[in-house]
Structure formats: structure tokens, C-alpha cells
Design a protein around this motif. Structure first.
Motif, PDB file in Angstrom:
ATOM      1  N   HIS A  44       0.853  -1.182   0.000  1.00  0.00           N
ATOM      2  CA  HIS A  44       0.000   0.000   0.000  1.00  0.00           C
ATOM      3  C   HIS A  44       0.894   1.239   0.000  1.00  0.00           C
ATOM      4  O   HIS A  44       1.795   1.356   0.835  1.00  0.00           O
ATOM      5  N   PRO A  45       0.658   2.159  -0.916  1.00  0.00           N
ATOM      6  CA  PRO A  45       1.595   3.274  -1.099  1.00  0.00           C
ATOM      7  C   PRO A  45       1.595   4.249   0.065  1.00  0.00           C
ATOM      8  O   PRO A  45       0.658   4.307   0.859  1.00  0.00           O
ATOM      9  N   LYS A  46       2.650   5.027   0.097  1.00  0.00           N
ATOM     10  CA  LYS A  46       2.824   6.042   1.134  1.00  0.00           C
ATOM     11  C   LYS A  46       3.653   7.180   0.550  1.00  0.00           C
ATOM     12  O   LYS A  46       4.362   6.999  -0.444  1.00  0.00           O
ATOM     13  N   ILE A 144      -5.243   2.168  -4.287  1.00  0.00           N
ATOM     14  CA  ILE A 144      -3.992   1.983  -5.031  1.00  0.00           C
ATOM     15  C   ILE A 144      -3.199   0.907  -4.301  1.00  0.00           C
ATOM     16  O   ILE A 144      -2.752   1.111  -3.169  1.00  0.00           O
ATOM     17  N   ASP A 194       3.477   5.006  -5.197  1.00  0.00           N
ATOM     18  CA  ASP A 194       3.681   6.144  -4.296  1.00  0.00           C
ATOM     19  C   ASP A 194       3.410   7.465  -5.013  1.00  0.00           C
ATOM     20  O   ASP A 194       2.811   8.383  -4.439  1.00  0.00           O
ATOM     21  N   PHE A 197      -0.241   7.924  -5.407  1.00  0.00           N
ATOM     22  CA  PHE A 197      -0.841   8.225  -4.111  1.00  0.00           C
ATOM     23  C   PHE A 197      -0.731   9.715  -3.785  1.00  0.00           C
ATOM     24  O   PHE A 197      -1.695  10.330  -3.304  1.00  0.00           O
ATOM     25  N   GLN A 200      -3.192  11.466  -5.901  1.00  0.00           N
ATOM     26  CA  GLN A 200      -4.542  11.178  -5.418  1.00  0.00           C
ATOM     27  C   GLN A 200      -4.903  12.046  -4.213  1.00  0.00           C
ATOM     28  O   GLN A 200      -6.007  12.608  -4.144  1.00  0.00           O
ATOM     29  N   GLN A 201      -3.975  12.165  -3.263  1.00  0.00           N
ATOM     30  CA  GLN A 201      -4.259  12.945  -2.063  1.00  0.00           C
ATOM     31  C   GLN A 201      -4.487  14.415  -2.394  1.00  0.00           C
ATOM     32  O   GLN A 201      -5.385  15.063  -1.841  1.00  0.00           O
TER      33      GLN A 201
END
Length: 318
Positions: A44-46, A144, A194, A197, A200-201
Motif C-alpha cells: 500500500h503506497p505512502k 492503489i 507512491d 498516491f 490522489q491525495q
């Protein structure tokens, strides 16, 4: 005796090399290689410290797409083309794409991915081909996840040359109904995820702000006795968007209708209706629903309001 020792030494050294991660041999039929990462592994991305903005993320995506280990692509917008029996139609669909193109199939002759070069990370989308697009806006409400699959290509074919042996790209980022990105190595897949992500945020924050602002504008618009006129600039974009739609250039039509609402978000409500239909035509059902809801916020008593709401119900099943 010396020959025996040499043979044993060679066999031992080969075994050690084969056991190292990334060095496992694979036969020409695309059989599953040995790998220390088990099938079903998920990532899971970060956020990463070096990627501090969506602009930086898009720049990094561009570097990944331009690199020698760029991801393979499976486009889900035309599912009928994803079988070797329809390879001629798929080739026609992507006609005009520059650079080498290879199709990779599983043992059942279903397309696993296409290998391209020259894909681009643009401001609002990843463009593999003018007809194969992944819009960042579609990341809203989408998980994602990188997953280690067991999908191993059995064979491949270069579009203009010859059959090829299998290549393994087991790390997949899958967006149902839209597109899958597959990678040979986990680090590249993680980096790609990542970057998405971060984008997306940023999009989610902007979306929430715009929605609150739009709801206020829609309330104000509904209360107006005299509605704002369509400007000449908007009319130009509307005419051009309709022309592109007639030519089935849906992405271009979306760009132009987006400009219509950028000029004034309420003066031409049908722009939202048309954007919804165009997105649905490209299998982008979440933004299609969002645009249709905006249309109904502006004109809840429109003659086609019932049909618009029914479209939302239909797209919610996709």
C-alpha cells in the motif's frame, strides 16, 4: 579428477546465482520463476520524502514511463480486444503509436499486457496512446495497491516482427474498468504507486474544496431569475467539443468541455451532462457520476433530469 572438481565448482556456483533474488532462471514458455516474494504479496503506497508535491510526482512518473523498465499496460476500456483472436483489431485501435509494441498473452490467449515505449505523464493524465489514457481524476475513491500476481505470459508477439518468448512482470497495479500497470520489479511498482498516491491525495483535497464551492454556486444559480449568458469563448469550446465528439475523439472533447466550465462553472449546465456521457463512453464511470450529479444540482427540474438520474443508477453498477 580435476575435471570433476571443475564441474562440481561450476554446478555449485550456478546454484548459488540461481538462488539470488532476481536471478532465477525462466524457461522460454514463460513458466513461473522462483522468487523470494510470495504470490499475493501486497504493498500500500505512502508518501516519500523526496516527492513533496503532485508536480514532483508527475515528474517522477514521467521518468518511470520513459525508462528502460517502464510498465506494461492492459487497457480495460475495450475489453473485447484483449484476446489474441482480436489482435488485428487491437493493432488497428492503437495505430499511430510510435516505437516498438509487443502484446503478451497467457496460455489461454488472453492479453496480459502490452509493452510500449514513449508513454507520457501529462498534467492531468498518463497518455499511452491518444486512445489509451489514464486520467488522474479517476484516482478519486480508487484503492492503489501493488499486488504480486501469478500471471505469467506464455508467449508474445511484436506487432511488426515476430513471436517472442515470455517475460515476467508480476507486480500489478490494477484499476478495474480502466487500466492495469505491470512491472518487472517491485521497487519500480512501489515507486509508481507512491507517485499516484501523492497525486490522489492532492486531487481529493482539491475535489472536496471545489465541491463545496460548486454547491454554493449551484444554489445561487437556481435562485437567479435571469441566468448568466454563455460567453463567446465558451461557445467556441462547445462547438469544438461537439466536433471532436462526432469524430469519436472523446479525450479532446472532455478537455474542451472542461474549459467551458473553467470559464464559468454555471452558465452552461449541459456541459456537465455532456462531460458525464463522454466519461462513460471512455469507461470512466466515477467521474461520469460526479458530473451528472453536478448537472442535476444546477437544473434539478430539467426535462432530462429523470434520464440523468437513471444514468447515475446504471453507472453505479459498473
Amino acid at each position: 579428477m580435476s575435471r570433476l572438481k571443475a564441474l562440481l565448482a561450476f554446478t555449485l556456483s550456478f546454484s548459488i546465482i540461481a538462488a539470488l533474488p532476481g536471478c532465477a532462471p525462466m524457461d522460454s514458455g514463460g513458466s513461473q520463476p522462483k522468487d523470494v516474494i510470495p504470490a499475493g504479496y501486497t504493498y500500500h503506497p505512502k508518501p516519500r520524502p523526496e516527492i513533496v508535491s503532485p508536480e514532483a510526482a508527475k515528474k517522477d512518473l514521467a521518468a518511470l514511463l520513459a525508462g528502460s523498465k517502464n510498465p506494461g499496460i492492459k487497457y480495460h476500456g475495450q475489453p473485447g480486444l484483449n484476446n489474441s483472436a482480436n489482435e488485428e483489431a487491437l493493432t488497428a485501435f492503437i495505430r499511430g503509436k510510435s516505437g516498438p509494441i509487443t502484446f503478451w498473452y497467457d496460455p489461454q490467449n488472453e492479453l496480459l499486457f502490452m509493452a510500449f515505449s514513449g508513454s507520457s505523464a501529462l498534467d492531468d493524465r498518463i497518455e499511452v496512446h491518444p486512445r489509451i489514457l489514464f486520467f488522474y481524476a479517476d484516482l478519486l475513491d480508487q484503492p492503489i495497491v501493488v499486488i504480486k500476481t501469478t500471471e505469467w505470459p506464455s508467449w508474445g508477439r511484436h506487432v511488426v516482427e515476430k513471436n517472442m518468448e515470455g517475460i515476467v512482470r508480476p507486480y500489478k497495479i490494477h484499476f478495474p474498468g480502466l487500466m492495469s500497470f505491470v512491472f518487472e520489479g517491485l521497487p519500480d511498482a512501489q515507486r509508481f504507486a507512491d507517485d499516484l498516491f501523492v497525486i490522489q491525495q492532492a486531487l481529493q483535497k482539491k475535489h472536496d474544496e471545489r465541491l463545496a464551492l460548486f454547491q454554493a454556486k449551484a444554489t445561487q444559480y437556481r435562485g437567479m431569475k435571469v441566468k448568466p449568458p454563455v460567453s463567446e469563448e465558451q461557445r467556441k469550446y462547445i462547438v469544438q467539443a461537439n466536433a471532436l465528439n462526432q469524430r469519436k475523439e472523446y479525450a479532446g472533447a472532455i478537455d474542451l468541455y472542461s474549459k467551458v466550465i473553467d470559464v464559468d462553472p454555471v452558465s452552461f449546465p449541459p456541459a456537465y451532462f455532456n462531460l458525464a456521457l463522454l466519461c462513460a463512453q471512455m469507461q470512466r464511470f466515477q467521474p461520469a457520476i460526479a458530473y451528472m450529479k453536478q448537472y442535476l444540482l444546477l437544473v434539478p427540474d430539467a426535462n432530462d433530469a429523470r434520464a440523468a438520474q437513471d444514468k447515475i443508477y446504471e453507472w453505479e453498477l459498473k
